[in-house]
Scaffold this active site. Structure first.
Site, PDB file in Angstrom:
ATOM      1  N   ASP A   1       0.818  -1.205   0.000  1.00  0.00           N
ATOM      2  CA  ASP A   1       0.000   0.000   0.000  1.00  0.00           C
ATOM      3  C   ASP A   1       0.856   1.260   0.000  1.00  0.00           C
ATOM      4  O   ASP A   1       1.941   1.297   0.581  1.00  0.00           O
ATOM      5  CB  ASP A   1      -0.894  -0.016   1.249  1.00  0.00           C
TER       6      ASP A   1
ATOM      7  N   GLU B   1       0.945  -0.500  -5.166  1.00  0.00           N
ATOM      8  CA  GLU B   1      -0.017   0.573  -5.381  1.00  0.00           C
ATOM      9  C   GLU B   1       0.812   1.858  -5.511  1.00  0.00           C
ATOM     10  O   GLU B   1       1.151   2.488  -4.520  1.00  0.00           O
ATOM     11  CB  GLU B   1      -1.006   0.693  -4.222  1.00  0.00           C
TER      12      GLU B   1
END
Length: 740
Positions: free
Chosen positions: A418, A473
């Site tokens: 993330d 990401e």
């Protein structure tokens, strides 16, 4: 000279430091020592009434210890120096146990040196709470990194949470405090009481390396059954052997993104909601995803996190599956069931930041240990969280050990990392003057770059973990995210294509009348399509914070909104790149994601919602069955535009191939106007069958098309000697294959 207490055989300042909870070396005082040539035992047992010392084999009493300080210090000579137990009278309740201070150092010097050098495998080997047998005695070895603490005690169910009872031994070479506590077993709750660097008692701290925790809002760590996890009877050997092929850039990967705590459907207004746990999810989620044709489940972060409203993106226990859904063994069983069903399991994993809850990592030993000291580096203004100091080798090793633990202990198949962009840039979301340049004066975060390269090396490029993938990401144009570290890249296997997501959703949001002016938003991704290996994400991020649902973004009346969504899904599944869809999107949920609710499964009673679900299922199956739709996702030879410039009609057409002769042609009409006789140059002559039409009535469409078949004619068009005249359904996508 300092005054010596003749009864305890200690200097008074040592006794005072022990009683006041500020002695840094309790083993120098407690346990078995030799005083004037004779064996002597000291035991620190606040609130005890009497203490006897027994031979460990219970053959005889070795001593009746005297209370030499009213706070609870007992001492006395032994009849002989043999392994012993303590019989403690707690004012009428008798406890018999071995003395923690009779055991020697627990961690080997080599392991400590590896810890100090930043070896993640040493973190897995040494830190946390480990049930084990020491000198024939069962118990738990506790070990925690807190190099600047003046004193650390383990507290828990086994000592009435009394920080005086179990002060730990400092292993100076690694800054690690350790203690073996006899007779403690798996399931015991515990924390650490820390006297910080400035002499203050800190709020009780959860164990950063705990493998299990209490369910929030409780915050204690739990001694996990590590041996049971190590001995778990996995049945996924076949999956692991073939995983590398199933997760390569040439494989069909369709990922169903799930917030595990809120996925389970209700049974109806008069029936109870099933318990949201791993067993219930194994029974409901796994067959659902399998039946829908998805190849993978991606779980929003399941590492334990204090605030449910963060959806897991602010974790504090990086090694522990959330207790909201069951035990670590329950999670292992869930992964095993998924693999049996042919589903891979990917976890969202968060090494970029952590929340500032007092029981967590912040100011862990009275200093900025895990975070940067300077808030310009250590505080994230967007999320009110702390940023890991990845330049500190122990912190880097701690996080990499976490990633390895999920992959090794739970057989997880991949990590979706993330907020990578926030890690790569020191000025991410900061105004001038609010960030610290790197040593070269630049904005690149060199420490994070080194960390990500090492993470990807340790997780992917080792023979013990074949086929493991990491997915970034990453929302910027950072070069080489999926290039190998030795080639200057970061080493991820895949990268989320955030640009594709934003561009195409912006286009779909437009009224079809104006789409002609934004035609480039549907084609621009092909300009850079081969620069990385991409996943096309329609993730949770696009259906939260007032953004509405995917269906809610579509313009027009009710029928047109559904038709737009179906056409868009057809476009996405036929576009180069692996697929990801967040739960609820597969049946056109009306409302945006609500972590306190569940997807609105009752909408499936509506034929239009059920039609979208059927379409997604059929797209997944076609995508997996047709190699041309996935084999050359990351290679320019797998794609060719047939029609890319017809902005006036909002029509797109392209060709996909698999490199061995199989071909697919895709045609999209993004207006509600049917097109009759629309001629498109075809790559090969012959009969092309409609493998899928998003406007079919089974999906809720108008059932306009080409009767299932299009035949080419020797009419030149779009640079091809053969072409075909199509009927293009309104707001529809056609996927055709050559009949053989």
């Amino acid at each position: 000279m300092a005054e010596r207490n003749p009864d305890a055989g200690l200097h008074q300042h040592d006794i005072d430091a022990l009683i006041e909870g500020r002695h840094a070396d309790p083993f120098a005082l407690l346990g078995l020592h030799w005083v004037d040539g004779a064996p002597y035992v000291r035991a620190w047992l606040p609130n005890a009434a009497q203490v006897r010392v027994l031979a460990r084999d219970r053959a005889q009493t070795l001593a009746e210890l005297a209370l030499v300080h009213p706070a609870g210090l007992f001492a006395g000579p032994l009849a002989q120096a043999v392994p012993y137990r303590l019989e403690v009278d707690w004012h009428g309740v008798t406890q018999e146990t071995e003395d923690p201070y009779s055991f020697g150092p627990q961690l080997a010097p080599d392991a400590l040196h590896r810890l100090a050098d930043g070896d993640p495998y040493a973190v897995l080997e040494c830190l946390g709470a480990r049930p084990l047998v020491c000198e024939g005695v069962p118990g738990v070895r506790f070990a925690v990194w807190a190099p600047n603490a003046q004193r650390v005690s383990v507290v828990g169910d086994f000592d009435a949470w009394d920080g005086r009872r179990h002060p730990m031994r400092l292993r100076h070479e690694a800054g690690v405090w350790e203690l073996f506590v006899p007779r403690v077993a798996a399931g015991a709750r515990y924390k650490y009481e820390i006297l910080g660097a400035r002499g203050e008692v800190l709020p009780l701290k959860a164990d950063p390396c705990a493998f299990q925790t209490e369910a929030p809002p409780a915050t204690a760590s739990v001694v996990a059954p590590v041996e049971a996890l190590d001995d778990f009877a996995w049945s996924d050997g076949e999956w692991l052997q073939t995983r590398a092929q199933k997760q390569s850039e040439r494989a069909a990967m369709s990922i169903y993104e799930v917030h595990a705590s809120s996925w389970l459907p209700t049974h109806g207004p008069d029936a109870p909601t099933p318990s949201p746990d791993w067993q219930a999810l194994a029974e409901r989620l796994i067959p659902y995803a399998q039946g829908m044709g998805f190849t993978h489940l991606e779980l929003l972060p399941i590492a334990e996190h204090p605030f449910g409203g963060s959806w897991g993106y602010q974790p504090l226990s990086q090694f522990a599956p959330t207790a909201r859904l069951g035990s670590p063994l329950d999670f292992a069983a869930f992964v095993d069931r998924a693999h049996e069903a042919g589903l891979g399991v990917i976890l969202d994993w968060v090494p970029a930041h952590f929340p500032n809850d007092a029981h967590g990592l912040i100011d862990f030993d009275g200093t900025a240990l895990y975070e940067h000291t300077d808030p310009r580096e250590g505080y994230h203004p967007d999320w009110n969280t702390m940023i890991y100091n990845l330049g500190r080798r122990e912190v880097s090793a701690f996080l990499i050990a976490s990633g390895l633990a999920w992959l090794m202990r739970y057989h997880v198949d991949g990590l979706r990392v993330d907020a990578v962009a926030s890690m790569l840039y020191r000025d991410y979301s900061r105004a001038p003057g609010e960030w610290v340049p790197n040593i070269h004066g630049g904005r690149e975060n060199l420490e994070s770059i080194a960390f990500l390269k090492r993470l990807n090396h340790e997780t992917q490029y080792v023979p013990q973990r074949p086929g493991v993938i990491t997915i970034a990401e990453e929302s910027t144009a950072w070069p080489g995210v999926t290039a190998r570290p030795e080639d200057g890249g970061l080493g991820f296997q895949f990268k989320w294509n955030m640009g594709w997501m934003h561009d195409t959703l912006h286009y779909m949001h437009e009224d079809p009348v104006y789409r002609r002016y934004r035609h480039h938003e549907m084609t621009f991704a092909m300009v850079y399509a081969w620069s990385e290996r991409f996943v096309l994400p329609l993730s949770h991020d696009e259906v939260v914070h007032g953004k509405g649902s995917l269906l809610g973004k579509m313009p027009g009346d009710r029928w047109q909104r559904f038709a737009n969504l179906r056409a868009y899904f057809g476009f996405m599944w036929a576009h180069p790149g692996k697929k990801l869809l967040f739960m609820g999107g597969e049946f056109g949920q009306m409302a945006e994601f609500d972590h306190d609710g569940t997807p609105h499964w009752d909408l499936l009673d509506d034929p239009l919602h059920r039609g979208v679900q059927t379409l997604v299922r059929d797209l997944n199956r076609l995508y997996a069955d047709e190699p041309a739709l996935h084999m050359l996702d990351a290679e320019p030879g797998g794609f060719e535009w047939l029609v890319s410039d017809d902005s006036e009609n909002s029509v797109l057409a392209w060709r996909r191939v698999d490199g061995s002769g199989r071909e697919i042609v895709v045609v999209c009409n993004f207006t509600p106007i049917p097109r009759h006789g629309y001629r498109i140059g075809m790559p090969q002559p012959g009969e092309w069958e409609e493998a899928l039409n998003t406007d079919a009535d089974v999906y809720g469409g108008s059932n306009m098309g080409n009767g299932g078949l299009v035949c080419t004619e020797p009419v030149q068009s779009h640079g091809k000697p053969q072409s075909a005249a199509f009927v293009l359904p309104p707001l529809g996508t056609l996927i055709l294959r050559l009949r053989r």
